[in-house]
Each structure stands twice: as structure tokens, then as C-alpha cells.
Design a protein around this motif. Structure first.
Motif, short mmCIF file in Angstrom:
data_model
loop_
_atom_site.label_atom_id
_atom_site.label_comp_id
_atom_site.label_asym_id
_atom_site.label_seq_id
_atom_site.Cartn_x
_atom_site.Cartn_y
_atom_site.Cartn_z
N MET A 111 19.74 31.54 9.37
CA MET A 111 20.18 32.45 8.07
C MET A 111 19.19 33.62 7.73
N ASN A 112 17.78 33.29 7.47
CA ASN A 112 16.97 34.32 7.27
C ASN A 112 16.87 35.46 8.19
N LEU A 113 16.54 35.15 9.28
CA LEU A 113 16.24 36.16 10.29
C LEU A 113 17.02 37.18 10.36
N PRO A 114 18.49 36.63 10.78
CA PRO A 114 19.63 37.77 11.10
C PRO A 114 20.09 38.42 9.59
N LEU A 115 20.04 37.52 8.61
CA LEU A 115 20.42 38.32 7.43
C LEU A 115 19.52 39.29 6.98
N THR A 116 18.10 39.01 7.23
CA THR A 116 17.14 40.10 6.87
C THR A 116 17.49 41.33 7.67
N LEU A 117 17.49 41.28 9.00
CA LEU A 117 17.87 42.33 9.94
C LEU A 117 19.10 42.92 9.80
N VAL A 118 20.11 42.18 9.62
CA VAL A 118 21.45 42.94 9.16
C VAL A 118 21.26 43.74 7.83
N GLU A 119 20.57 43.11 6.96
CA GLU A 119 20.37 44.00 5.61
C GLU A 119 19.64 45.26 5.77
N TYR A 120 18.53 45.06 6.54
CA TYR A 120 17.93 46.31 6.89
C TYR A 120 18.61 47.51 7.58
N SER A 144 13.71 29.37 20.44
CA SER A 144 15.23 29.31 20.85
C SER A 144 16.14 29.42 19.78
N ILE A 145 15.73 28.87 18.49
CA ILE A 145 16.59 28.97 17.53
C ILE A 145 16.49 30.26 16.93
N PHE A 146 15.67 30.84 16.89
CA PHE A 146 15.20 32.47 16.27
C PHE A 146 16.01 33.27 17.33
N SER A 147 16.06 32.94 18.59
CA SER A 147 16.63 33.71 19.50
C SER A 147 18.52 33.83 19.29
N ILE A 148 18.63 32.75 18.82
CA ILE A 148 20.21 32.74 18.21
C ILE A 148 20.27 33.68 16.98
N GLY A 149 19.52 33.44 16.05
CA GLY A 149 19.34 34.56 14.98
C GLY A 149 19.51 35.86 15.09
N PHE A 150 18.69 36.27 16.35
CA PHE A 150 18.54 37.59 16.81
C PHE A 150 19.97 38.14 17.38
N LEU A 151 20.53 36.94 18.11
CA LEU A 151 22.02 37.30 18.70
C LEU A 151 22.85 37.81 17.72
N ILE A 152 22.87 37.00 16.47
CA ILE A 152 23.90 37.16 15.49
C ILE A 152 23.41 38.60 14.97
N ALA A 153 22.14 38.89 14.70
CA ALA A 153 22.05 40.19 13.92
C ALA A 153 22.30 41.36 15.16
N SER A 154 22.57 41.08 16.22
CA SER A 154 22.85 41.98 17.23
C SER A 154 24.26 42.50 17.27
N PHE A 155 24.92 41.41 16.74
CA PHE A 155 26.55 41.51 16.87
C PHE A 155 27.20 41.97 15.47
N ILE A 156 26.40 41.58 14.44
CA ILE A 156 27.09 41.57 13.34
C ILE A 156 26.76 42.80 12.63
N ARG A 157 27.64 43.81 11.97
CA ARG A 157 27.18 44.90 11.42
C ARG A 157 26.88 44.74 9.92
N ASN A 158 27.71 43.93 9.38
CA ASN A 158 27.83 44.05 7.71
C ASN A 158 27.30 42.69 7.31
N SER A 159 26.37 42.86 6.34
CA SER A 159 25.59 41.84 5.34
C SER A 159 26.58 40.79 5.08
N ARG A 160 27.70 41.17 4.53
CA ARG A 160 28.45 40.12 3.81
C ARG A 160 29.09 39.02 5.07
N VAL A 161 29.52 39.74 5.98
CA VAL A 161 29.85 39.14 7.31
C VAL A 161 28.93 38.24 7.89
#
Lengths: 255, 309
Positions: A72-81, A148-165
Motif C-alpha cells: 500500500m504505502n510504498l507504491p501509493l506514496t511514489l505514485v502520488e509523488y 521481496s514484498i517491497f519490490s512488488i510495491g515498487f513494481l506497482i508504482a512503476s506501472f500505475i500512473r494515477n493515484s486513484r487507480v
């Protein structure tokens, strides 16, 4: 180095102002422990191969904390930034961009550790929690799982453009993961079919690895079709694959 | 000395020629502006110069550095305000100031800047609680921390109310007084006219004109308008006054167009010589907006606040 520390300081403060982070990392696991510990206590239970329920539950709860920070937190923060063009603005400063990622990984790791320490101290004070493992081994297992779980979050942040999505996707991944990985509900109670699904969830292996190293210094112990070597291999593979894809795909901003 | 040099800059997005061969220089000590409609290529150009976008073709030098290659060096010398950046909702004003200060070895004192910009009392507020004008001031403040030689401002007043806009203008003028070069984009012609030493009018990814605002207007050859009320007048005689090109007379009002420094004097002399009493004499000189309309042949969309680029 000063810049990295300043970045982490800011990120850490911001995380502590985020209710979702605070609740799921710092409060929710202890709340679960109070409820389930209150129900089953911590006396040796044949169901858990002679271990107390709380002794098994506390290391599993690491999964809750790791997942909320990593998925949740890692990708959501990066996508928001990125969405708010904060990353783009920072690209036009002498700050090394990689510090932003390192800071996120480190800060989320620290919160994960704090979250785990809280539930562990809680368990110790109220239910006389035991640790049977080897401390060093446990720390290594904790780090491998977290990364390993953080790497999944990083992956999410790499593919999703929009905060709501990103919020939707993170929720869709996070909640089933929580219940299908043994982090909250013990895998021991699951029928074969559900166990099969659980085995497709990376968090299952993280929880299993942490549980093993918590409950025994004999690492071959406890077999539910999982084994230490499978855990480590899969988690490392997930980490490597996700980080490689993320590093090549991650965009600081879109043109 | 040229602080910025752009040669034949091109940037295409698929079939869209966002920037299609732009060349210009920016000199020491000036406020340089790019104006143009939404989607004309202003933001693409400014972001190529800032090093945030990679040009497809052309050469850019900023303070004799290559913005693509000399990233760390250049961001100590230039600073930017991005169109529509927002900051973390729950970061406090002083925290973001300290954060940005940490990037530079010898930053300006953000506390003094907070005072100067009237943001001192908001230092403990969350950034999300600031008004649009205050956020823009904060953006400029953050851009000033490295004590930059060049400040890039992309649509700094878009979405601001008139009072906040005027405050921004004063801030931009101050930047120039401090000896900084300012590169700005705007789609408010009035803003370019008030602030800029030189203006490039951009349309469809090309510069259609580049000069001081006064020269742009003069060169455009657009007529000045003069109007007054009079009971009776011989329109054909009025047409013979030097500089006058078109005369309309309707319902006791004369509206005429013409050019030249003596235009108004000639008209008043004619009226006095013929003892014609006139009332409500008014003139309207062409401005940058008229010039823009003539050069680009389109109605200017001031209302739209978003640059699609």
C-alpha cells in the motif's frame, strides 16, 4: 549523504501523519493479537504443533505490517509523488533521484520494524510471548521477506500512473493477500484448495519464512508443502525480477 | 552575453510537432517571455531548456552547459517553478523549505524569504492549507533557495485572482532587480507586456515574432483607434487628415482608425480649425493582444487555464 538523510526525515514525518499507515502498521496487529490472543491464549496447542497460539500469531503478523508498507504505502506514496509532479520538481534539483527510492524503502522498513516491535512487546507483556529461534537468522529472514514484498510495491508504482487507480490496485492486492497468506488466518485451518491459492501469493512465503525462523533455530521444521529453501528461493526471485522490471520501467514523470 | 542559446529545437510527439524548429537567445539581465495559445509548445520548450525533456533535434546551451548532460552542475545555477506542481499534502511550509535547502551547499536563508514573501505566519501550516497565491509564492521561494542565476517560471499566475497576480508580478520584477535572468511563459498578454523585456510569440511550435513588446506592437502595423462624439462632420475631409485610414460616423459618434505619432494632433487640429465641438475623445492604442491576434489569426483563449502540453 546529507540529502539522503533529509529526504528520509521528510518521508518519515509524512508517513507518521498518514492514518492508514499508522493504523495498519502500528495498531491493527496489536488489535488482532488482543482479539485472537484473548480467544485462544498462549498455552501450548496441539493445533500448532505444540506451540502457543500467540507465539505462532505474532511472527505471522509481520506479514500484515510488511504488506501494508510494501503493497500500500510504498507504491501509493511514489505514485502520488509522481502524480503531483513532486518527482519532476525534484529532478530539477541536485538531489540524486535514486535517493527518493532508497528513502522510501528505508522509511517503510523502519516503520515495518517499529510495527513489528510494538506487537511483539504487546505479546510479551500480555501473553508471555516466546521466541524460539536464532536472532540473526530471524533478522535475515525478516529482511529478505520485507525486501521481496517491497519490490512488488515498487513494481506497482512503476506501472500505475494515477493515484486513484493505484489505491484501487493496492487494495485489491493487499486485502486478499492479508487473508490468504497466513498473515492473519492460519494456513493450518485452510482446505487443500485454498492452500493452493495461498501458495500463489508471495506473502505466504514471507510469512512462512518469518514464522520458521521465529519458532525454531532448526530451519527444516514445519512442513505444509513449503520449505525453507523454497521460501528463500521464491522470495529472492520475486525481489530480483520485480526490481529489475521496476528499474527499467519506472518513470519520474510523464512527458 | 547570452545566458541561454537555443538552436533549431525540435520535439515531436508522434505526429504532433510540439516544438518545430525554435531558435533564440536570452541575454543577461532580462526578463524573457514566451507567449502563445495553449498547446503552442511553450511548456515543451521551457522544459527542454530546463533539461526535463529531451529534445529530438537541436542544441541548447544554458550558462554554457548542456542541460541533458550537466544535470548536477546546472541545477545549482538555475531553478524552476513547474506548471501545476503541488507538494505533499501534509508537509509543513518550513519542512519543505528545509528539505529544499538541504540540496544546496550555500542556500539563501529561507526564513528571510518567508518574511519577504509574507509567508512567515504560515511556516507551521500544511502546504495543502495554503491558498493558490501562497502556493505559487512558496514555489518561487523554493526556486530561489539556490540563489539561482536563471529562474524559469511556467505559467506562474494561471488560476490566480487579480490581486495575487499583481503580487506575483512585483515578485518577478524583484528577481530582475536582484540581477537574475527570468524566463517565463504565460498566456496572459498583459502579463508579458508588463513584465517582459523581450517576448517571443509562439504558435504551432514555432516563433512567429520575437522583440520587445513595444516593437512587436509597432511592427504589427495595427491601427490606433480614435473615437469622439460630434453633432455634424464631413467624413470625407476627416479622411484626408494625415495617418487616418478608416472613418465611420454613426449616431453622432466618429470611430476612426489610423497610425503615426501625429494622428491625434492632426485630428484635433482639424476639429478646432473647423470649429467643431467634440466630446468624449478617446483613443485606444493597439496592445500585445491585438498584435498576437493579428500574427496568429486567432481569437485568444484567456479563459482556459490549462496548457495541454
Amino acid at each position: 549523504m546529507k540529502m539522503l538523510i533529509e529526504t528520509m526525515k521528510v518521508d518519515f514525518k509524512l508517513q507518521l501523519r498518514d492514518f492508514v499507515v499508522l493504523f495498519y502498521s502500528l495498531i491493527f496487529p496489536s488489535l488482532m493479537l488482543l482479539i485472537f490472543g484473548g480467544m485462544y491464549g498462549n498455552l501450548p496447542s496441539p493445533f500448532y504443533g505444540g506451540f502457543g497460539t500467540v507465539d505462532v500469531m505474532v511472527p505471522s503478523f509481520v506479514g500484515i505490517v510488511v504488506a501494508v508498507n510494501g503493497i500500500m504505502n510504498l507504491p501509493l506514496t511514489l505514485v502520488e509523488y509522481r502524480d503531483k509532479k513532486i518527482l519532476k520538481r525534484l529532478m530539477a534539483t541536485p538531489l540524486k533521484p535514486v535517493y527518493i527510492i532508497i528513502s522510501q524503502l528505508v522509511v517503510n522498513l523502519i516503520i515495518t520494524i517499529i510495527g513489528f516491535l510494538i506487537v511483539a512487546v504487546f505479546g510479551k507483556l500480555i501473553f508471555n510471548l516466546h521466541f524460539y529461534g536464532n536472532v540473526l537468522l530471524f533478522i535475515v529472514a525478516f529482511l529478505i521477506s520485507t525486501l521481496s514484498i517491497f519490490s512488488i510495491g515498487f513494481l506497482i508504482a512503476s506501472f500505475i500512473r494515477n493515484s486513484r487507480v493505484a489505491t484501487t490496485v493496492a487494495n485489491i492486492i493487499y486485502f486478499p493477500m492479508l487473508f490468504l497468506s497466513g498473515a492473519t488466518l492460519p494456513l493450518e485451518t485452510m482446505p487443500k484448495f485454498m492452500l493452493g491459492i495461498a501458495k500463489a501469493v508471495p506473502l505466504t512465503y514471507a510469512v512462512d519464512l518469518i514464522k520458521r525462523t521465529w519458532l525454531s533455530s532448526d530451519i527444516a521444521w514445519l512442513d505444509m508443502g513449503l520449505s525453507l529453501s523454497i521460501d528463500i528461493f521464491l522470495l529472492c526471485a520475486v525481489t530480483v525480477v520485480c526490481f529489475i522490471i521496476s528499474i527499467t520501467q519506472f518513470k519520474w514523470y510523464y512527458d | 552575453m547570452n545566458v541561454i542559446e537555443v538552436r533549431n529545437l525540435k520535439k515531436y510527439y508522434g505526429d504532433v510537432k510540439a516544438v518545430d524548429g525554435i531558435s533564440f537567445e536570452v541575454n543577461e539581465g532580462e526578463i524573457f517571455g514566451m507567449v502563445g495559445p495553449n498547446g503552442a509548445g511553450k511548456t515543451t520548450t521551457i522544459e527542454c531548456i530546463e533539461g526535463l525533456r529531451k529534445p529530438d533535434e537541436g542544441e541548447i546551451r544554458v550558462l554554457d552547459l548542456n542541460p541533458q548532460k550537466d544535470r548536477e552542475k546546472i541545477y545549482k545555477l538555475i531553478s524552476i517553478q513547474l506548471q501545476e506542481t503541488s507538494y505533499q499534502d501534509k508537509i509543513k511550509v518550513y519542512e519543505i523549505c528545509e528539505f529544499f535547502s538541504s540540496f544546496y551547499s550555500n542556500p539563501l536563508d529561507y526564513k528571510k524569504l518567508l518574511d519577504k514573501f509574507g509567508l512567515h505566519e504560515f511556516r507551521n501550516s500544511y502546504v495543502m492549507k495554503l491558498s493558490g497565491g501562497q502556493k505559487q509564492k512558496l514555489s518561487i521561494l523554493l526556486a530561489l533557495l539556490p540563489d539561482p542565476r536563471i529562474v524559469f517560471l511556467d505559467e506562474i499566475t494561471t488560476g490566480l485572482d487579480p490581486k495575487a497576480r499583481r503580487e506575483m508580478w512585483e515578485m518577478v520584477k524583484d528577481l530582475k532587480k536582484e540581477g537574475r535572468v527570468v524566463f517565463l511563459t504565460t498566456h496572459y498578454m498583459e502579463e508579458a507586456e508588463v513584465l517582459c523585456d523581450r517576448v517571443a510569440i509562439v504558435d504551432y511550435g514555432r516563433i512567429v515574432a520575437l522583440d520587445t513588446p513595444e516593437e512587436l506592437v509597432t511592427k504589427s502595423g495595427i491601427d490606433e483607434m480614435v473615437s469622439f462624439e460630434v453633432d455634424m462632420i464631413d467624413v470625407s475631409k476627416l479622411r484626408e487628415v494625415k495617418g487616418v485610414s478608416v472613418v465611420n460616423f454613426k449616431d453622432g459618434e466618429v470611430v476612426l482608425y489610423g497610425k503615426g505619432g501625429d494622428l491625434l494632433k492632426g485630428i484635433v487640429d482639424y476639429l478646432n480649425a473647423n470649429r467643431l465641438t467634440f466630446r468624449n475623445l478617446r483613443t485606444k492604442k493597439p496592445n500585445l493582444e491585438d498584435t498576437f491576434l493579428k500574427l496568429t489569426g486567432k481569437k485568444y483563449e484567456e479563459e482556459k487555464d490549462e496548457d495541454v502540453n
